[in-house]
Design a protein around this motif. Structure first.
Motif, PDB file in Angstrom:
ATOM      1  N   GLY A   1       0.833  -1.216   0.000  1.00 44.71           N
ATOM      2  CA  GLY A   1       0.000   0.000   0.000  1.00 44.71           C
ATOM      3  C   GLY A   1       0.861   1.257   0.000  1.00 44.71           C
ATOM      4  O   GLY A   1       0.595   2.209  -0.732  1.00 44.71           O
TER       5      GLY A   1
ATOM      6  N   PHE B   1       2.476   1.697  -3.346  1.00 42.66           N
ATOM      7  CA  PHE B   1       1.475   2.110  -4.325  1.00 42.66           C
ATOM      8  C   PHE B   1       1.245   3.616  -4.215  1.00 42.66           C
ATOM      9  O   PHE B   1       1.204   4.340  -5.211  1.00 42.66           O
ATOM     10  CB  PHE B   1       0.186   1.323  -4.069  1.00 42.66           C
ATOM     11  CG  PHE B   1      -0.901   1.554  -5.074  1.00 42.66           C
ATOM     12  CD1 PHE B   1      -0.668   1.409  -6.428  1.00 42.66           C
ATOM     13  CD2 PHE B   1      -2.180   1.896  -4.658  1.00 42.66           C
ATOM     14  CE1 PHE B   1      -1.683   1.608  -7.353  1.00 42.66           C
ATOM     15  CE2 PHE B   1      -3.201   2.098  -5.572  1.00 42.66           C
ATOM     16  CZ  PHE B   1      -2.949   1.951  -6.920  1.00 42.66           C
ATOM     17  N   ARG B   2       1.142   4.068  -2.963  1.00 40.42           N
ATOM     18  CA  ARG B   2       0.909   5.503  -2.727  1.00 40.42           C
ATOM     19  C   ARG B   2       2.100   6.326  -3.222  1.00 40.42           C
ATOM     20  O   ARG B   2       1.953   7.413  -3.760  1.00 40.42           O
ATOM     21  CB  ARG B   2       0.673   5.753  -1.233  1.00 40.42           C
ATOM     22  CG  ARG B   2      -0.106   7.007  -0.968  1.00 40.42           C
ATOM     23  CD  ARG B   2      -0.494   7.151   0.498  1.00 40.42           C
ATOM     24  NE  ARG B   2      -1.097   5.957   1.060  1.00 40.42           N
ATOM     25  CZ  ARG B   2      -0.646   5.311   2.134  1.00 40.42           C
ATOM     26  NH1 ARG B   2       0.416   5.721   2.770  1.00 40.42           N
ATOM     27  NH2 ARG B   2      -1.283   4.250   2.587  1.00 40.42           N
TER      28      ARG B   2
ATOM     29  N   VAL C   1       0.248  -4.598  -7.391  1.00 35.48           N
ATOM     30  CA  VAL C   1      -0.705  -4.744  -6.284  1.00 35.48           C
ATOM     31  C   VAL C   1      -1.543  -6.010  -6.486  1.00 35.48           C
ATOM     32  O   VAL C   1      -1.819  -6.752  -5.539  1.00 35.48           O
ATOM     33  CB  VAL C   1      -1.608  -3.487  -6.163  1.00 35.48           C
ATOM     34  CG1 VAL C   1      -2.583  -3.645  -5.012  1.00 35.48           C
ATOM     35  CG2 VAL C   1      -0.768  -2.241  -5.950  1.00 35.48           C
TER      36      VAL C   1
ATOM     37  N   GLY D   1     -19.259  -0.056  -5.880  1.00 33.66           N
ATOM     38  CA  GLY D   1     -18.144   0.670  -6.473  1.00 33.66           C
ATOM     39  C   GLY D   1     -16.780   0.217  -5.992  1.00 33.66           C
ATOM     40  O   GLY D   1     -15.760   0.654  -6.499  1.00 33.66           O
TER      41      GLY D   1
ATOM     42  N   LEU E   1     -14.007  -2.827  -5.094  1.00 29.82           N
ATOM     43  CA  LEU E   1     -13.666  -4.204  -5.470  1.00 29.82           C
ATOM     44  C   LEU E   1     -12.739  -4.881  -4.457  1.00 29.82           C
ATOM     45  O   LEU E   1     -12.309  -6.008  -4.672  1.00 29.82           O
ATOM     46  CB  LEU E   1     -12.992  -4.206  -6.847  1.00 29.82           C
ATOM     47  CG  LEU E   1     -13.746  -3.480  -7.959  1.00 29.82           C
ATOM     48  CD1 LEU E   1     -12.944  -3.493  -9.250  1.00 29.82           C
ATOM     49  CD2 LEU E   1     -15.115  -4.127  -8.184  1.00 29.82           C
ATOM     50  N   HIS E   2     -12.387  -4.198  -3.382  1.00 27.64           N
ATOM     51  CA  HIS E   2     -11.461  -4.770  -2.393  1.00 27.64           C
ATOM     52  C   HIS E   2     -12.184  -5.817  -1.540  1.00 27.64           C
ATOM     53  O   HIS E   2     -13.232  -5.517  -0.960  1.00 27.64           O
ATOM     54  CB  HIS E   2     -10.922  -3.662  -1.486  1.00 27.64           C
ATOM     55  CG  HIS E   2     -10.081  -2.651  -2.194  1.00 27.64           C
ATOM     56  ND1 HIS E   2     -10.634  -1.580  -2.853  1.00 27.64           N
ATOM     57  CD2 HIS E   2      -8.737  -2.558  -2.376  1.00 27.64           C
ATOM     58  CE1 HIS E   2      -9.655  -0.855  -3.396  1.00 27.64           C
ATOM     59  NE2 HIS E   2      -8.496  -1.427  -3.121  1.00 27.64           N
ATOM     60  N   ASP E   3     -11.598  -7.002  -1.455  1.00 24.72           N
ATOM     61  CA  ASP E   3     -12.308  -8.017  -0.659  1.00 24.72           C
ATOM     62  C   ASP E   3     -11.446  -8.785   0.338  1.00 24.72           C
ATOM     63  O   ASP E   3     -11.953  -9.637   1.059  1.00 24.72           O
ATOM     64  CB  ASP E   3     -13.043  -9.013  -1.568  1.00 24.72           C
ATOM     65  CG  ASP E   3     -12.117  -9.915  -2.372  1.00 24.72           C
ATOM     66  OD1 ASP E   3     -10.889  -9.700  -2.349  1.00 24.72           O
ATOM     67  OD2 ASP E   3     -12.625 -10.841  -3.022  1.00 24.72           O
TER      68      ASP E   3
ATOM     69  N   GLY F   1      -9.839  -7.794   3.155  1.00 28.12           N
ATOM     70  CA  GLY F   1     -10.225  -7.488   4.536  1.00 28.12           C
ATOM     71  C   GLY F   1     -11.617  -7.998   4.860  1.00 28.12           C
ATOM     72  O   GLY F   1     -11.843  -8.606   5.906  1.00 28.12           O
TER      73      GLY F   1
ATOM     74  N   SER G   1     -18.216  -3.296   4.277  1.00 26.58           N
ATOM     75  CA  SER G   1     -16.792  -2.965   4.191  1.00 26.58           C
ATOM     76  C   SER G   1     -16.546  -1.971   3.052  1.00 26.58           C
ATOM     77  O   SER G   1     -17.201  -2.046   2.015  1.00 26.58           O
ATOM     78  CB  SER G   1     -16.008  -4.259   3.947  1.00 26.58           C
ATOM     79  OG  SER G   1     -14.634  -3.997   3.766  1.00 26.58           O
TER      80      SER G   1
ATOM     81  N   THR H   1     -11.973   6.047  -0.006  1.00 28.60           N
ATOM     82  CA  THR H   1     -12.686   7.234   0.496  1.00 28.60           C
ATOM     83  C   THR H   1     -13.842   7.584  -0.447  1.00 28.60           C
ATOM     84  O   THR H   1     -14.836   8.148  -0.018  1.00 28.60           O
ATOM     85  CB  THR H   1     -11.729   8.444   0.615  1.00 28.60           C
ATOM     86  OG1 THR H   1     -10.897   8.471  -0.537  1.00 28.60           O
ATOM     87  CG2 THR H   1     -10.857   8.343   1.826  1.00 28.60           C
TER      88      THR H   1
ATOM     89  N   ALA I   1     -10.298   0.287   5.888  1.00 27.49           N
ATOM     90  CA  ALA I   1      -9.186   1.202   6.191  1.00 27.49           C
ATOM     91  C   ALA I   1      -9.558   2.688   6.357  1.00 27.49           C
ATOM     92  O   ALA I   1      -9.094   3.319   7.298  1.00 27.49           O
ATOM     93  CB  ALA I   1      -8.089   1.017   5.153  1.00 27.49           C
TER      94      ALA I   1
ATOM     95  N   ALA J   1     -10.775  -7.262  11.884  1.00 28.36           N
ATOM     96  CA  ALA J   1     -11.645  -8.438  11.909  1.00 28.36           C
ATOM     97  C   ALA J   1     -11.860  -8.952  13.340  1.00 28.36           C
ATOM     98  O   ALA J   1     -12.977  -9.327  13.712  1.00 28.36           O
ATOM     99  CB  ALA J   1     -11.042  -9.530  11.029  1.00 28.36           C
TER     100      ALA J   1
END
Ligand code: B1M
Length: 212
Positions: A53, A56-57, A66, A102, A104-106, A108, A150, A154, A181, A200
């Protein structure tokens, strides 16, 4: 044989490099050495993903890097999920869970679902990019005790408000819990969600308390 710290460091580095085969071999070795699943997860896999992460930033990594890291993470988690979700008790209630529209993160969200299952909840996972109406329909259909939402962006966390509002408008009487996050307890309060959890493990504690 690598010692524990060294092995966890190697897992972290292999995850950062997106080397799924190495993650597979190293996690197996860590398990064989008796390193607890929680440590493999926290000090190896999640620690590695945190670095991904950051890179990436900093624009040192782009989407392909990623994605390979995420694939390696899933390989690692698959090897320890049986240990993380041990000994389910009788159902403590039904939780409908999903990643908001919107988004797609899964990874976590899957961990939250896994830990809740391990703690004895029946979990109905709606997946990623879940429209608010789908949360509402599933909450009714499954007679859910809680709806868990989840978000990792932002730009998508704002969609949680719509889910919470629509559940209320539909007369849903169960609890709502949000996390991810960028999400905070303050944000949960602002959008009228009942509960918030940082990770979690906390989601399990918070839901056990709220649903007892
Ligand atoms: Co994305 N991504 N990503 N990404 N990605 C982040 C989130 C980001 C912080 C990276 C960065 O800039 N440093 C950034 C968001 C910035 C922001 O909005 N604040 C970002 C971005 C910008 C994007 C894209 C927009 C990139 C682009 O296309 N330009 C794009 C968006 C796609 C979309 O969703 N529409 C995108 C895409 C992707 C991939 C598809 C490549 C991949 C996801 C693969 C997958 O999930 N299957 C990906 C990844 C892997 C990440 C990072 C690197 C890692 C996320 C992760 O899995 N972490 C992430 C940076 C980071 O977080 N370090 C990043 C490990 C996981 C265990 O932690 O998911 O936080 P996490 O879950 C935790 C807690 O948050 C909590 O518990 C878990 C641990 O116990 N939790 C809950 C989560 N859900 C909960 C629910 C609860 C309670 C707790 O109750 C219901």
């Amino acid at each position: 044989m690598a010692d524990k710290k060294e092995l966890l460091e190697k897992i972290k580095d292999s995850l950062i490099a997106g080397k799924a085969k190495d993650v597979d071999a190293l996690v197996k070795e860590a398990k064989a050495q008796g390193i607890p699943a929680e440590e493999i997860l926290g000090d190896g896999l999640i620690a590695g993903m945190d670095v991904v992460g950051q890179k990436f930033r900093a624009e040192e990594f782009y989407i392909p890097e990623v994605l390979v890291a995420a694939r390696a993470m899933k390989v690692g988690i698959a090897l320890i999920e049986g240990d993380l979700a041990k000994k389910p008790e009788l159902s403590k209630g039904t939780i409908v869970i999903g990643t908001v529209a919107g988004d797609l993160h899964d990874i976590g969200k899957n961990l939250v679902a896994l830990m809740l299952t391990g703690a004895g909840f029946k979990v109905e996972d709606l997946g990623i990019d879940v429209p608010s109406d789908k949360f509402v329909a599933a909450a009714k259909e499954k007679n859910a005790d809680a709806v868990a939402i989840s978000a990792l962006l932002t730009t998508t966390m704002v969609n949680m408000k719509e889910v919470v509002s629509k559940l209320k408008a539909a007369g849903y009487k169960g609890k709502t819990i949000i996390g991810g996050a960028p999400v905070t307890a303050q944000f949960a309060k602002e959008i009228g969600a009942d509960l918030y959890a940082e990770d979690a493990a906390e989601a399990v504690v918070v839901l056990k308390e709220a649903l007892k």
